[in-house]
Write a protein that holds these residues in place. Structure first.
Motif, PDB file in Angstrom:
ATOM      1  N   TYR A  85       4.053  41.888  20.305  1.00  0.00           N
ATOM      2  CA  TYR A  85       3.053  42.495  21.182  1.00  0.00           C
ATOM      3  C   TYR A  85       3.048  41.714  22.484  1.00  0.00           C
ATOM      4  CZ  TYR A  85       0.464  38.809  18.754  1.00  0.00           C
ATOM      5  OH  TYR A  85       0.085  37.612  18.175  1.00  0.00           O
TER       6      TYR A  85
ATOM      7  N   GLN B 235      -7.413  44.893  21.418  1.00  0.00           N
ATOM      8  CA  GLN B 235      -6.024  45.280  21.167  1.00  0.00           C
ATOM      9  C   GLN B 235      -5.831  46.744  21.551  1.00  0.00           C
ATOM     10  OE1 GLN B 235      -4.255  43.762  17.369  1.00  0.00           O
ATOM     11  NE2 GLN B 235      -6.410  43.415  16.855  1.00  0.00           N
TER      12      GLN B 235
ATOM     13  N   LYS C 250       1.642  49.062  16.207  1.00  0.00           N
ATOM     14  CA  LYS C 250       1.582  47.690  15.687  1.00  0.00           C
ATOM     15  C   LYS C 250       2.566  47.536  14.534  1.00  0.00           C
ATOM     16  CE  LYS C 250      -2.453  45.618  14.919  1.00  0.00           C
ATOM     17  NZ  LYS C 250      -3.680  45.143  14.221  1.00  0.00           N
TER      18      LYS C 250
END
Length: 163
Positions: A45, A110, A116
């Motif tokens: 990420y 987030q 993810k």
């Protein structure tokens, strides 16, 4: 508020070719899990912080940019490739880890969680230790010469070779 009372942040790329200074309060700090951010950062990420109304100054060189979509433009060091910026119609964000003191900028939200990676939430539960806990790595670490730019501004770049 006078300029003297504003927070000041500094940072830059891994090699030190590009350095920045931010004067003023930072905006939202976030982690983006979208596939574009994964690829741009080469990581699971990308942690970013908006510079919002703060003043960004490039104090040593400037990033090179890649238009990664019709909206997003990403900046990186042209010498070492360190990801530095994310820009879109809402403004500019800087890579949190590029700051000299990234520990001062905790993410609060987030984004892009639909992409993810399935194991990211399990990472904190993995066994871990400091590098020196692995006896085989001690001689390797002791012989290593670090060419990474320090986490502070320096008068010159590139630094003089100390080897």
């Amino acid at each position: 508020m006078s300029l003297d009372n504003k927070p000041i942040y500094t940072g830059g790329c891994q090699c030190g070719a590009v350095r920045f200074r931010v004067e003023g309060v930072l905006g939202d700090a976030s982690i983006c899990h979208c596939r574009m951010c994964q690829k741009a950062s080469g990581n699971f990420y990308q942690p970013l912080v908006s510079i919002a109304g703060a003043k960004l100054t490039w104090t040593r060189a400037e990033p090179k940019f890649f238009q990664s979509s019709s909206f997003a433009k990403r900046g990186f060091c042209p010498e070492c490739g360190t990801p530095l910026t994310f820009g879109d119609p809402h403004g500019i964000a800087l890579a949190i880890a590029a700051f000299d003191h990234p520990e001062e900028i905790p993410p609060t939200v987030q984004w892009g969680i639909e992409a993810k990676l399935p194991y990211v939430d399990d990472i904190p539960s993995l066994p871990g230790g400091v590098t020196e806990d692995d006896p085989a790595s001690v001689p390797f670490i002791a012989s290593m010469v670090n060419h990474q730019h320090p986490d502070h501004d320096t008068a010159t770049w590139p630094p003089e070779d100390i080897s």
